[in-house]
Write an enzyme that holds these catalytic residues in place. Sequence first.
Site, PDB file in Angstrom:
ATOM      1  N   SER B 171       0.835  -1.192   0.000  1.00  0.00           N
ATOM      2  CA  SER B 171       0.000   0.000   0.000  1.00  0.00           C
ATOM      3  C   SER B 171       0.882   1.258   0.000  1.00  0.00           C
ATOM      4  CB  SER B 171      -0.931  -0.051   1.215  1.00  0.00           C
ATOM      5  OG  SER B 171      -1.960   0.874   1.088  1.00  0.00           O
ATOM      6  N   ASP B 347      -8.563  -6.705  -4.533  1.00  0.00           N
ATOM      7  CA  ASP B 347      -8.167  -5.366  -4.065  1.00  0.00           C
ATOM      8  C   ASP B 347      -8.746  -4.324  -5.014  1.00  0.00           C
ATOM      9  OD1 ASP B 347      -6.927  -3.027  -3.274  1.00  0.00           O
ATOM     10  OD2 ASP B 347      -4.906  -3.877  -3.192  1.00  0.00           O
ATOM     11  N   HIS B 380      -7.879  -5.343  -0.208  1.00  0.00           N
ATOM     12  CA  HIS B 380      -6.585  -4.690  -0.114  1.00  0.00           C
ATOM     13  C   HIS B 380      -5.760  -5.219   1.066  1.00  0.00           C
ATOM     14  CE1 HIS B 380      -3.627  -1.549  -0.493  1.00  0.00           C
ATOM     15  NE2 HIS B 380      -3.893  -1.057   0.685  1.00  0.00           N
ATOM     16  N   ASP B 381      -6.424  -5.510   2.186  1.00  0.00           N
ATOM     17  CA  ASP B 381      -5.725  -5.963   3.387  1.00  0.00           C
ATOM     18  C   ASP B 381      -5.120  -7.357   3.245  1.00  0.00           C
ATOM     19  OD1 ASP B 381      -5.664  -3.848   5.051  1.00  0.00           O
ATOM     20  OD2 ASP B 381      -7.292  -4.495   6.374  1.00  0.00           O
TER      21      ASP B 381
END
Lengths: 209, 413
Positions: B171, B347, B380-381
């Site tokens: 990220s 994501d 995303h995580d």
Amino acid sequence: MRLDQKLIAQMIAPGSRVLDIGSGDGSLIDHLFRERGCDARGIEIDMQEVTRSVAHGLPVVHGDADHDLAHYPDESFDYVVLQRTLQAVERPREVLRQMLRIGRHAIVSFPNFGHWELRLKLLTTGRMPNTAVWSTPWFATPNIHPCTIRDFLALCSDESYRVIDWMAIDEEGERAPWRRSIRLANLFGEQALFLLGRNEPASRDERLK
Amino acid sequence: MEARILTDQPETPLEVDHQRAVFPEGLSLDCGAMLAPVEIAYRTYGILSAARDNAILICHALTGDQYVAETHPVTGRPGWWERMVGPGKPIDTDRFFVICSNVLGGCMGSTGPRSPNPSRPAFDAREDGDAVQELWGTEFPPITIRDMVRAQHALVRQLGIERLFAVIGGSMGGMQTLEWAATYPEMVFAAIPIATAPFHSAQNIAFNEVSRQAIFADPDWRGGRYWESGSIPARGLAVARMMAHITYLSEEALTRKFGRRTRRQNASPEASGDPEHPLSFFGEIFEVESYLRHQGSSFVLRFDANSYLTITRAMDWMDIGAEHDGDYAAPFVGTRTRFCVVSFTSDWLFPTSQSRVLVRALNRAAANVSFVEIDSDKGHDAFLLDEPDFDRTIRGFISGAAEHAGLHIGPKP
């Protein structure tokens, strides 16, 4: 490593920069790095194969021959390899052009549609031939651009590519003996393997002649 | 408990003495300002080899910090990447010397908006007569991802390291990884940008702006000078976190974890947000709401609102092609760094399409690139969570790169 990959590896000079399009499990680039000291990289369409390759420390990107070659600069590689894939790409002529733009040499292998067994089956049964090499039915095959060895040579001639080396090989990858006669190779060769170069512009001396 | 944040001031965050490097001469920032002094809080794991060639720098994401592989001193929770970093882990601290620092502008010990502003003297504000040191607050200069990287560079040099074996981050950490490779190419042997992009998209800037507006709208923000009154804009910061947290997940992950399940609301009337009608509209809440409120309430205990503003702004300005007419290849031309770009299928904050833009730019620069899209429904995580294919990719790429770098540090016998 498959036998035909060994034949490909033998065409590549040690220490070269190599791009293997359709690198699969990465065995060719691994061999080229370890045994021949090459800077060998891969492009592979199957994400599981990509993950496996990168997890083995091999530099492989997810991508395909039709869409990703255009992003490489001219002459990024000494050799660009396309194994058993030319017949399955969307635009084979464009892929070859890109290969010989980003690489000084192209090494191409493809299954030969001119093999006698295919000819005989089509002639006698009147249906799409089904053989060990061409094993998927017409409606499911990814091989949308089959060609024969003579077709491929005609394209090379059209595009002014230099055929530096070629051979017919059988399905196991053993070198077949029909090397001197293209017509025999086209009849008896199950696979074809070509080493191409660009036709360099004639040198100044030659042009003056 | 989870609903308290919507009404009350939380307890003051625990003050912890962080390990720091101090740079009295300061740092020249992209905005033109000179920031001095600069302190960078950091942690290291493993042993630096005699040749000083086995260092891996980990760059943390927006709300991460330097406590990557140990219990967090403030929250008491495990390090944010303990499953990736440690003895025998993919980033193996038996082989590598791992560095992780709190970003410039952060609030876990590095110089940021919560640090004293040296250009302002302390003043008497409280009735008890104690002098209050003016903090930077919103006067903290605007910083960029590259400024964060410059600060890390100063730290790495102070640790006596001339060249990093690898820089890795997800990220915003991936953005720093890219800036490292672009700004100090000779110092980065391998770069692993994960779930990131070479520029911050309009959609992501939009999300950040909603987060910021939530903070601005909190009366406790007090124009950014909330520290004067000893309060924090907990509601605004919690809402910012709740909104952002949704973008870190995926619809599939939310459905799998919570579905449409509900639970009985706590007896406390504040929980409904409406003390007059404790059991009317909000008698039951969805589990996903409860989860987000918990995310919000725990976040405000460890994160400074002005830091959140500063860092999200730095992300918004990230565009590695900005100085090259939008050409993302130009910063990497001639690079000898080995890249491993990783994205995740679900994501939608940093989608694979943006990683592909990066990969194609790196191809145009003739860089050595590996690129893997990991199949995951965790959003995303995913880079922080259990994804075995991801672990194998990182472990394999690092081992391969170590072989190419000629590192011969075996694991401990």
